[in-house]
Scaffold this active site. Structure first.
Site, mmCIF file in Angstrom:
data_model
loop_
_atom_site.group_PDB
_atom_site.id
_atom_site.type_symbol
_atom_site.label_atom_id
_atom_site.label_comp_id
_atom_site.label_asym_id
_atom_site.label_seq_id
_atom_site.Cartn_x
_atom_site.Cartn_y
_atom_site.Cartn_z
ATOM 1 N N HIS A 161 0.869 -1.180 0.000
ATOM 2 C CA HIS A 161 0.000 0.000 0.000
ATOM 3 C C HIS A 161 0.910 1.237 0.000
ATOM 4 O O HIS A 161 2.015 1.196 0.553
ATOM 5 C CB HIS A 161 -0.831 -0.053 1.284
ATOM 6 C CG HIS A 161 -1.919 0.955 1.396
ATOM 7 N ND1 HIS A 161 -1.683 2.267 1.752
ATOM 8 C CD2 HIS A 161 -3.260 0.855 1.234
ATOM 9 C CE1 HIS A 161 -2.837 2.913 1.801
ATOM 10 N NE2 HIS A 161 -3.806 2.084 1.493
ATOM 11 N N ASP A 180 3.040 -4.131 7.986
ATOM 12 C CA ASP A 180 1.818 -3.350 7.822
ATOM 13 C C ASP A 180 0.656 -4.282 8.172
ATOM 14 O O ASP A 180 0.301 -5.169 7.390
ATOM 15 C CB ASP A 180 1.744 -2.862 6.369
ATOM 16 C CG ASP A 180 0.396 -2.247 6.020
ATOM 17 O OD1 ASP A 180 -0.565 -2.369 6.820
ATOM 18 O OD2 ASP A 180 0.291 -1.653 4.926
ATOM 19 N N GLN A 216 -4.471 -4.941 7.264
ATOM 20 C CA GLN A 216 -5.416 -5.993 6.859
ATOM 21 C C GLN A 216 -5.169 -7.296 7.603
ATOM 22 O O GLN A 216 -6.041 -8.164 7.628
ATOM 23 C CB GLN A 216 -5.291 -6.264 5.338
ATOM 24 C CG GLN A 216 -5.498 -5.065 4.458
ATOM 25 C CD GLN A 216 -6.943 -4.581 4.429
ATOM 26 O OE1 GLN A 216 -7.875 -5.306 4.761
ATOM 27 N NE2 GLN A 216 -7.146 -3.334 4.045
ATOM 28 N N LYS A 272 -10.524 -0.668 10.690
ATOM 29 C CA LYS A 272 -10.780 -1.830 9.830
ATOM 30 C C LYS A 272 -11.123 -3.064 10.667
ATOM 31 O O LYS A 272 -11.286 -4.157 10.129
ATOM 32 C CB LYS A 272 -9.550 -2.131 8.973
ATOM 33 C CG LYS A 272 -9.229 -1.020 7.966
ATOM 34 C CD LYS A 272 -8.073 -1.432 7.098
ATOM 35 C CE LYS A 272 -7.385 -0.270 6.434
ATOM 36 N NZ LYS A 272 -8.101 0.242 5.272
ATOM 37 N N CYS A 305 -4.704 2.329 -3.661
ATOM 38 C CA CYS A 305 -3.435 2.855 -3.117
ATOM 39 C C CYS A 305 -2.315 1.848 -3.305
ATOM 40 O O CYS A 305 -1.459 1.675 -2.418
ATOM 41 C CB CYS A 305 -3.559 3.217 -1.637
ATOM 42 S SG CYS A 305 -4.834 4.406 -1.295
#
Ligand code: PMP
Length: 415
Positions: A131, A208, A211, A234, A373
């Site tokens: 991303h 990251d 998710q 999220k 993104c």
């Protein structure tokens, strides 16, 4: 469809759905089919009520005051930190810094650690599926320090291509920064394997987790993660909730990112001394209500069980890939649900994703159509954008059926 069929995994989806007031909306007179949780998730009433109750009953600023309300707010905020630490297997709550989420967390690491420790010629290894928030902060820091960015390539299918890992992870590699789960392809990189290869050359592992954390059981110690980012919005939590896990030695050694009130010990005309982590990284008035709401979201996810959440999404993802391919869509990313999560990007007929998403919207189906993104990944896929359906605890196979029915309608519109 029978209720029993809706019970994918061991989640009772019917009772989960009853907790999400927004699912009662009827956009364009149609039942809401929300398939954009990779973008932001919906919030259960337990989270909404916790935030509302906080403002109604406890609202005050943290730490400074000695009155009851401020003590309550501080206790709730610090309890949220304990919960988030336990949720990701962090050994101690001082390793969890609160902030607005993944973008802010990666900027914190790139600036606080990167500017302090990266030198000319050092390498930061990223991947072709990152991303932008795990690319641009590193570019800015590379420009300032003379460090060089390198990228792990992808296989045709959309997994990481690790065949030349040894030539990419070398003595020059100081940081490996990789997504825990691709927001476009759903790909789950082999984090443990990557972390041990990075640690073998002394590199720091940044994951990251935007998710990864909402959809999978995560244990930072077991995975060997040095920094993990968390996006609360999220994972059923409020917007601007979340933060950063960092190994304590690294947090101690690095510089603060934002300066201001509350993060200092003493301020002199020409310098200041800082508090211990995590407070060293929490300047100014914090996102108090949001993190307290995130704690309610964590309670909610834990009541379902993260193994059950993952299992539920595996079943929905397999069902969705099958139905989409049968309908003539080209699904990007790995097909094996053991190595991917529930973000399903596809290309349908010759209809541009933006046009497609507009027709789906008329049917009450919310998907994302964009480059997500991830422009480097779009170039790899050879497309300007994709349509992405993404799943969470409240989605059912009926939602997937509604998506496929709406695709047929779109085809009729554009035929
Ligand atoms: N990384 C990934 C993989 C994401 O999906 C997102 C959100 N789309 C981000 C980073 C940015 O997260 P946030 O909006 O919480 O800063």
């Amino acid at each position: 469809m029978a209720v029993t069929e809706r019970r994918a995994g061991s989640i009772d989806v019917e009772s989960v759905r009853a907790d999400f007031p927004i699912l009662g909306r009827t956009p364009h007179g149609k039942k809401l089919v929300y398939l954009d949780s990779a973008n932001t998730s919906q919030k259960p009433r337990q989270v909404i009520d916790t935030v509302s109750e906080y403002y109604r009953e406890h609202n005050a600023n943290l730490y400074r005051a000695v009155y009851e309300l401020a003590e309550e707010a501080t206790a709730m905020f610090e309890t949220a930190r304990l919960k988030l630490a336990a949720f990701i297997g962090a050994p101690d709550p001082t390793t969890v810094v609160f902030n607005r989420g993944t973008t802010e967390s990666i900027n914190l690491v790139a600036n606080g650690w990167g500017r302090r420790f990266l030198k000319e010629g050092d390498e930061v290894l990223l991947t072709d599926m990152e991303h932008h928030s795990n690319i641009v902060p590193w570019q800015l820091v590379a420009n300032a320090t003379g460090a060089v960015l390198r990228y792990l390539p992808l296989t045709e299918e959309g997994s990481l291509d690790l065949t030349n890992l040894e030539s990419l992870i070398t003595e020059r590699t100081k940081v490996l920064a990789v997504t825990g789960q691709s927001n476009v392809l759903g790909t789950l990189p082999p984090l443990k394997e990557l972390a041990s290869a990075a640690h073998a050359v002394g590199a720091v592992v940044v994951v990251d987790g935007a998710q990864l954390v909402p959809h999978n059981p995560v244990d930072v110690v077991d995975l060997g993660i040095d920094f993990l980012t968390i996006s609360g919005h999220k994972m059923l939590g409020p917007t601007a909730s979340g933060g950063l896990y960092g190994r304590r030695e690294l947090l101690d050694a690095m510089d603060p990112f934002l300066g201001g009130g509350e993060m200092i010990m003493e301020v002199f005309p020409d310098h200041s001394t800082y508090k211990e982590p995590p407070h060293k990284f929490e300047a100014g008035t914090m996102n108090i209500a949001q993190e307290i709401g995130l704690a309610a979201a964590i309670d909610y996810l834990e009541s379902l069980g993260m193994d059950a959440v993952r299992e539920h999404e595996k079943q929905l993802t397999a069902y969705a890939i099958g139905r989409l391919e049968d309908a003539g869509a080209v699904v990007h990313g790995p097909k094996d649900v053991e190595v991917r999560g529930g973000a399903v990007s596809f290309w349908y007929r010759d209809i541009h994703p933006h046009d497609l998403a507009q027709v789906l919207d008329q049917e009450g189906v919310c998907v994302r159509a964009s480059h997500h993104c991830a422009q480097i990944l779009m170039r790899h896929l050879g497309v300007p954008a994709t349509t992405r359906a993404s799943f969470y605890v409240y989605n059912t196979t009926e939602d997937v059926d509604a998506l496929v029915d709406a695709l047929a309608r779109a085809e009729a519109v554009f035929a």
